[in-house]
Enzyme design. Structure first.
Site, mmCIF file in Angstrom:
data_model
loop_
_atom_site.group_PDB
_atom_site.id
_atom_site.type_symbol
_atom_site.label_atom_id
_atom_site.label_comp_id
_atom_site.label_asym_id
_atom_site.label_seq_id
_atom_site.Cartn_x
_atom_site.Cartn_y
_atom_site.Cartn_z
ATOM 1 N N LYS A 66 0.797 -1.235 0.000
ATOM 2 C CA LYS A 66 0.000 0.000 0.000
ATOM 3 C C LYS A 66 0.828 1.283 0.000
ATOM 4 O O LYS A 66 0.388 2.305 -0.514
ATOM 5 C CB LYS A 66 -0.949 0.019 1.209
ATOM 6 C CG LYS A 66 -2.094 -0.955 1.080
ATOM 7 C CD LYS A 66 -3.082 -0.803 2.219
ATOM 8 C CE LYS A 66 -4.174 -1.841 2.107
ATOM 9 N NZ LYS A 66 -5.198 -1.718 3.132
ATOM 10 N N ASP A 102 -9.957 3.035 2.261
ATOM 11 C CA ASP A 102 -10.066 2.321 3.542
ATOM 12 C C ASP A 102 -10.672 3.198 4.644
ATOM 13 O O ASP A 102 -11.576 2.783 5.362
ATOM 14 C CB ASP A 102 -8.681 1.867 4.022
ATOM 15 C CG ASP A 102 -8.141 0.698 3.227
ATOM 16 O OD1 ASP A 102 -8.938 -0.101 2.715
ATOM 17 O OD2 ASP A 102 -6.902 0.584 3.132
#
Ligand code: ATR
Length: 279
Positions: A66, A102
């Site tokens: 990420k 997220d």
């Protein structure tokens, strides 16, 4: 021509993203398929080159890529930049654009279950890894009253608090002190992997001191109710697992890729079915 989407990560074998997105494409009658790609740390650059070369339409990005993936993209959305991590890539007009869904996905699941607004809440975040970053930054952007971060490795908690503190007041506490001051918090969020299958007996903190009505939230959804959440529920807390966040982050990615509303109920139903019916 059929479009290709996917998720890159390592390990990726157990990802529920393919079944969740494929059912969504089918529901919206979009001619696309979504695959899981096992990509090790040293293969990340080639994988992103492959996305460009093959014309893959979009990706989700998960552990451990990420943060590292950001250097290979053409543009980073400001929220993802602030969080310092990307979980969604949109391939548009020969450009790769990185987003982070997220944190927003977490908030969309959290806000409806809160007994009062976030700007009246004091929050304790357990953990300071990639997941904590998204959640902590989204809550500060959304105007949480006060936030405290605790972590096994305090340097990481201090760094994250510093990154968030441009927006709101964020402090850190060693785990033992956070434990001792647990009654000061209205919302306690576990972002660590403590209690996740197969280590289901572990708990990130003891909840003996919490008052009824406190919100206890765990990003884990396997098991559906960690021992920690079971304990919280028995003590009268409002509890929430990570399933809503998982569905929402996927739905938000789907919406960025397709400009169509994600069929969240169908996505959730499919994931719950795969998890054996537990929510
Ligand atoms: P993720 O992207 O899922 O957040 P990560 O970036 O590796 O994954 O972060 C994992 C988090 O869980 C960290 O806060 C980690 O603590 P450290 O920063 O000290 O490593 C925490 N964590 C994982 N296993 C743990 C354990 N057994 N005890 C305490 N903390 C743990």
């Amino acid at each position: 021509m059929k479009q290709v989407y996917g998720v890159i990560g390592h390990p990726i074998g157990h990802s529920l993203s393919p079944i969740m997105h494929n059912v969504a494409f089918k529901e919206r009658e979009i001619d696309a398929t979504y695959l899981a790609f096992e990509v090790k740390e040293n293969q990340l650059k080639q994988a992103i080159d492959g996305v460009r070369g093959l014309g893959v339409s979009g990706l989700n990005v998960t552990i451990p890529h990420k943060v590292n993936v950001m250097q290979y993209l053409d543009e980073i959305d400001p929220l993802a930049e602030r969080i310092g991590a990307v979980n969604t890539i949109v391939h548009k007009e020969n450009k790769l654009i990185g987003y982070n869904t997220d944190g927003e996905g977490y908030l969309q699941a959290l806000l409806p279950i809160l007994p009062k607004s976030l700007d009246n809440m004091r929050v304790l975040v357990l953990g300071a890894g990639g997941a904590a970053k998204g959640v902590a930054m989204a809550m500060t952007v959304h105007g949480v009253k006060e936030m405290c971060i605790t972590n096994r490795t305090m340097e990481k908690a201090d760094t994250l608090a510093h990154e968030c503190s441009a927006i709101t007041k964020v402090s850190t506490l060693p785990i033992a002190l956070a434990q001792a001051r647990l009654t000061e918090f209205d919302l306690i969020v576990n972002t660590t992997s403590i209690g996740m299958t197969p280590n289901v007996d572990q708990m990130p903190l003891s909840l003996e001191m919490i008052a009824r009505g406190v919100v206890v939230s765990d990003l884990i959804y396997t098991p559906a109710k960690t021992r920690w959440l079971q304990d919280a529920e028995a003590r009268g807390a409002i509890i929430q697992n990570g399933l809503g966040m998982f569905i929402n982050q996927g739905a938000l990615a789907f919406e960025k890729w397709t400009n169509q509303e994600a069929p969240r109920d169908i996505m959730r139903k499919k994931v719950v079915e795969k998890l054996g019916g537990l929510t």
